[in-house]
Design a protein around this motif. Structure first.
Motif, PDB file in Angstrom:
ATOM      1  N   LEU A  36       4.372  -0.760   2.906  1.00  0.00           N
ATOM      2  CA  LEU A  36       3.315  -1.118   1.615  1.00  0.00           C
ATOM      3  C   LEU A  36       2.244  -2.198   1.482  1.00  0.00           C
ATOM      4  O   LEU A  36       2.258  -3.100   3.099  1.00  0.00           O
ATOM      5  CB  LEU A  36       4.212  -1.990   0.445  1.00  0.00           C
ATOM      6  CG  LEU A  36       5.408  -1.443   0.164  1.00  0.00           C
ATOM      7  CD1 LEU A  36       5.788  -2.670  -1.223  1.00  0.00           C
ATOM      8  CD2 LEU A  36       5.007   0.127  -1.428  1.00  0.00           C
ATOM      9  N   SER A  37       1.354  -1.283   1.324  1.00  0.00           N
ATOM     10  CA  SER A  37      -0.357  -2.677   1.198  1.00  0.00           C
ATOM     11  C   SER A  37      -0.388  -2.054   0.193  1.00  0.00           C
ATOM     12  O   SER A  37      -0.751  -1.416  -0.459  1.00  0.00           O
ATOM     13  CB  SER A  37      -0.835  -1.692   2.609  1.00  0.00           C
ATOM     14  OG  SER A  37      -1.050  -0.547   2.780  1.00  0.00           O
ATOM     15  N   SER A  38      -1.888  -2.871   0.124  1.00  0.00           N
ATOM     16  CA  SER A  38      -2.686  -3.510  -0.919  1.00  0.00           C
ATOM     17  C   SER A  38      -4.250  -3.786  -1.518  1.00  0.00           C
ATOM     18  O   SER A  38      -3.822  -5.088  -0.279  1.00  0.00           O
ATOM     19  CB  SER A  38      -1.970  -3.529  -2.297  1.00  0.00           C
ATOM     20  OG  SER A  38      -2.682  -3.742  -3.770  1.00  0.00           O
ATOM     21  N   GLY A  39      -4.659  -3.366  -1.206  1.00  0.00           N
ATOM     22  CA  GLY A  39      -6.699  -3.993  -1.424  1.00  0.00           C
ATOM     23  C   GLY A  39      -6.302  -5.551  -1.998  1.00  0.00           C
ATOM     24  O   GLY A  39      -5.793  -5.301  -3.178  1.00  0.00           O
ATOM     25  N   THR A  63      -6.724  -6.391   3.451  1.00  0.00           N
ATOM     26  CA  THR A  63      -5.493  -6.075   2.860  1.00  0.00           C
ATOM     27  C   THR A  63      -4.469  -6.806   2.819  1.00  0.00           C
ATOM     28  O   THR A  63      -3.959  -6.642   4.037  1.00  0.00           O
ATOM     29  CB  THR A  63      -6.071  -4.511   3.550  1.00  0.00           C
ATOM     30  OG1 THR A  63      -6.882  -3.729   3.083  1.00  0.00           O
ATOM     31  CG2 THR A  63      -4.782  -3.660   2.951  1.00  0.00           C
ATOM     32  N   LEU A  64      -3.706  -6.776   1.840  1.00  0.00           N
ATOM     33  CA  LEU A  64      -2.135  -7.365   2.513  1.00  0.00           C
ATOM     34  C   LEU A  64      -1.531  -6.287   2.162  1.00  0.00           C
ATOM     35  O   LEU A  64      -1.371  -5.186   1.725  1.00  0.00           O
ATOM     36  CB  LEU A  64      -1.313  -7.668   0.833  1.00  0.00           C
ATOM     37  CG  LEU A  64      -2.348  -8.777   0.571  1.00  0.00           C
ATOM     38  CD1 LEU A  64      -2.026  -9.777  -0.592  1.00  0.00           C
ATOM     39  CD2 LEU A  64      -2.787 -10.294   1.280  1.00  0.00           C
ATOM     40  N   LYS A  65      -0.165  -6.732   3.659  1.00  0.00           N
ATOM     41  CA  LYS A  65       1.002  -5.640   4.106  1.00  0.00           C
ATOM     42  C   LYS A  65       2.249  -6.024   4.616  1.00  0.00           C
ATOM     43  O   LYS A  65       2.328  -6.978   4.573  1.00  0.00           O
ATOM     44  CB  LYS A  65       0.308  -4.782   4.834  1.00  0.00           C
ATOM     45  CG  LYS A  65       0.004  -6.000   6.002  1.00  0.00           C
ATOM     46  CD  LYS A  65      -0.836  -4.933   7.483  1.00  0.00           C
ATOM     47  CE  LYS A  65      -0.404  -6.238   8.601  1.00  0.00           C
ATOM     48  NZ  LYS A  65      -1.361  -6.074   9.611  1.00  0.00           N
ATOM     49  N   ALA A  66       3.129  -5.180   4.284  1.00  0.00           N
ATOM     50  CA  ALA A  66       4.748  -5.573   4.325  1.00  0.00           C
ATOM     51  C   ALA A  66       5.360  -4.400   4.837  1.00  0.00           C
ATOM     52  O   ALA A  66       5.171  -3.198   5.126  1.00  0.00           O
ATOM     53  CB  ALA A  66       5.788  -5.869   2.745  1.00  0.00           C
ATOM     54  N   HIS A  67       6.177  -4.852   6.296  1.00  0.00           N
ATOM     55  CA  HIS A  67       7.247  -3.892   6.630  1.00  0.00           C
ATOM     56  C   HIS A  67       8.669  -4.911   6.224  1.00  0.00           C
ATOM     57  O   HIS A  67       8.743  -5.946   6.431  1.00  0.00           O
ATOM     58  CB  HIS A  67       6.339  -3.500   7.981  1.00  0.00           C
ATOM     59  CG  HIS A  67       7.455  -2.736   8.687  1.00  0.00           C
ATOM     60  ND1 HIS A  67       7.605  -1.902   8.710  1.00  0.00           N
ATOM     61  CD2 HIS A  67       8.234  -3.226   9.640  1.00  0.00           C
ATOM     62  CE1 HIS A  67       8.299  -1.480  10.149  1.00  0.00           C
ATOM     63  NE2 HIS A  67       8.770  -2.727  10.359  1.00  0.00           N
ATOM     64  N   TRP A  80      11.445  -7.471  10.127  1.00  0.00           N
ATOM     65  CA  TRP A  80      10.199  -7.479   8.409  1.00  0.00           C
ATOM     66  C   TRP A  80       9.023  -8.267   9.199  1.00  0.00           C
ATOM     67  O   TRP A  80       9.099  -8.541   9.861  1.00  0.00           O
ATOM     68  CB  TRP A  80      11.238  -7.934   7.520  1.00  0.00           C
ATOM     69  CG  TRP A  80      12.408  -9.344   7.880  1.00  0.00           C
ATOM     70  CD1 TRP A  80      10.596 -10.543   7.949  1.00  0.00           C
ATOM     71  CD2 TRP A  80      13.703  -9.950   8.235  1.00  0.00           C
ATOM     72  NE1 TRP A  80      12.063 -11.473   7.811  1.00  0.00           N
ATOM     73  CE2 TRP A  80      12.774 -11.320   8.408  1.00  0.00           C
ATOM     74  CE3 TRP A  80      14.175  -9.402   8.683  1.00  0.00           C
ATOM     75  CZ2 TRP A  80      13.898 -11.722   8.367  1.00  0.00           C
ATOM     76  CZ3 TRP A  80      15.643 -10.015   8.545  1.00  0.00           C
ATOM     77  CH2 TRP A  80      14.913 -11.121   9.393  1.00  0.00           C
ATOM     78  N   MET A  81       8.147  -7.659   8.407  1.00  0.00           N
ATOM     79  CA  MET A  81       6.946  -7.922   8.494  1.00  0.00           C
ATOM     80  C   MET A  81       6.127  -8.174   7.371  1.00  0.00           C
ATOM     81  O   MET A  81       6.227  -7.524   6.058  1.00  0.00           O
ATOM     82  CB  MET A  81       5.973  -7.502   9.770  1.00  0.00           C
ATOM     83  CG  MET A  81       4.276  -7.836   9.901  1.00  0.00           C
ATOM     84  SD  MET A  81       3.555  -7.014   8.419  1.00  0.00           S
ATOM     85  CE  MET A  81       3.774  -5.342   8.334  1.00  0.00           C
ATOM     86  N   LEU A  82       5.025 -10.033   7.729  1.00  0.00           N
ATOM     87  CA  LEU A  82       4.060  -9.672   6.240  1.00  0.00           C
ATOM     88  C   LEU A  82       3.259 -10.361   7.018  1.00  0.00           C
ATOM     89  O   LEU A  82       2.989 -11.085   7.936  1.00  0.00           O
ATOM     90  CB  LEU A  82       4.689 -11.158   5.501  1.00  0.00           C
ATOM     91  CG  LEU A  82       6.106 -10.662   4.539  1.00  0.00           C
ATOM     92  CD1 LEU A  82       6.842 -11.854   4.099  1.00  0.00           C
ATOM     93  CD2 LEU A  82       5.963 -10.001   3.306  1.00  0.00           C
ATOM     94  N   GLY A  83       2.173  -9.652   6.159  1.00  0.00           N
ATOM     95  CA  GLY A  83       0.403  -9.611   6.998  1.00  0.00           C
ATOM     96  C   GLY A  83      -0.880  -9.810   5.874  1.00  0.00           C
ATOM     97  O   GLY A  83      -0.638  -8.913   5.391  1.00  0.00           O
ATOM     98  N   ALA A  84      -1.179  -9.518   7.184  1.00  0.00           N
ATOM     99  CA  ALA A  84      -2.567  -9.133   6.185  1.00  0.00           C
ATOM    100  C   ALA A  84      -3.578  -8.668   6.851  1.00  0.00           C
ATOM    101  O   ALA A  84      -4.367  -9.076   7.857  1.00  0.00           O
ATOM    102  CB  ALA A  84      -3.136 -10.301   5.465  1.00  0.00           C
ATOM    103  N   ASP A  85      -4.988  -8.085   6.565  1.00  0.00           N
ATOM    104  CA  ASP A  85      -6.129  -7.371   7.763  1.00  0.00           C
ATOM    105  C   ASP A  85      -7.183  -7.460   6.698  1.00  0.00           C
ATOM    106  O   ASP A  85      -7.422  -7.469   5.289  1.00  0.00           O
ATOM    107  CB  ASP A  85      -5.651  -5.831   7.608  1.00  0.00           C
ATOM    108  CG  ASP A  85      -4.239  -5.335   8.753  1.00  0.00           C
ATOM    109  OD1 ASP A  85      -4.233  -6.437  10.047  1.00  0.00           O
ATOM    110  OD2 ASP A  85      -4.042  -4.277   8.364  1.00  0.00           O
TER     111      ASP A  85
END
Length: 270
Positions: free
Chosen positions: A174-177, A184-188, A214-219
């Motif tokens: 999942l990702s969302s600006g 952009t926030l992202k999750a896996h 799992w992963m939680l992050g931001a770009d």
């Protein structure tokens, strides 16, 4: 006045063929990227003993939906038992629009140049992605059929005749600006189910059989450059984490290659 005269003169010239405007855009697109990451994590497990990696890739796509490409990264620790210190992935596939979603099917060939002769393997995959408002989502399945590179090689009778195992990987992204920002926030979330041990020289894609990652992050996107930060972890137990260390090399600080880690990256697209 000078500018007006020049403009008037240009208007009286015979029209030249507008090649740039009239010529159809090329149906082929070539793109690439280069990245520097603080740790190369593949399905939650470090491939570089928690050290930095340099990575690069290039792809060619056609308007029909066909595409192919290559991606590479340095590794660390694999050489202990005859493994390679480089990963080279070759892939090809086809993207097909289905309503508001896109279906992507293809195959990745994982290569480990310079390693033993039973480390390379093939893995078909299928991904379905879509966008709902500001949120983009993807679900995927990758299944590597039984191959020696995924076998449980540990001085067993099966190893002597060439043990072959398969591997299943399921995942969702999942990702969302963030509105008004370049962030952009992202999750896996991923699930691996494969051989109960390590493949030859540590190249198995499921190093301990069945586990979650799992992963939680931001770009942060600044033109062609993306700065990223992510928290990565797995459900691999402490006992299994210790089992991984002798084969893949000990990290400098003694930490596990399958434990929690904050990973930073800088990527340039071209």
């Amino acid at each position: 006045m000078k500018n007006i005269v020049i403009a008037a003169a240009l208007l009286t010239l015979p029209a030249a063929p507008a090649l740039a405007q009239d010529e159809d855009a090329s149906p082929i697109t070539v793109s690439g990227s280069a990245a520097l990451v603080s740790d190369y994590r593949f399905r939650g497990v470090s491939q570089t003993d928690e050290q930095m990696a340099v990575q690069a890739g290039m792809s060619v796509s056609h308007d029909s939906g066909l595409y192919a490409g290559a991606w590479a990264s340095n590794l660390a620790g694999w050489g202990t038992f005859g493994g390679a210190n480089m990963e080279l992935d070759l892939y090809a596939g086809y993207k097909l629009p289905i309503g508001a979603a896109t279906l992507d099917v293809g195959l990745t060939w994982y290569m480990y140049p310079g390693g033993a002769d039973k480390t390379d393997f093939a893995e078909p995959y299928a991904k379905l992605s879509t966008t709902l408002g500001p949120v983009s989502g993807l679900i995927g399945v990758a299944y590597a059929p039984a191959q020696e590179a995924l076998g449980n090689w540990s001085n067993t009778p099966q190893s002597a005749i060439g043990d072959k195992e398969d591997n299943l990987y399921l995942w969702g992204d999942l990702s969302s600006g963030v509105p008004g920002t370049p962030v952009t926030l992202k999750a896996h979330l991923g699930y691996s189910d494969g051989n109960p041990g390590l493949g030859p020289n540590g190249t198995s894609v499921a190093p301990t059989g069945t586990y979650w990652d799992w992963m939680l992050g931001a770009d942060l996107v600044a033109g062609p450059v993306t700065l990223g930060v992510a928290y990565v972890d797995t459900s691999i137990s402490n006992a299994d984490r210790q089992y991984l260390l002798p084969n893949l090399g000990n990290t400098k600080d003694g930490s596990t290659i399958a434990g929690p880690k904050v990973v930073a990256s800088i990527t340039a697209a071209f």
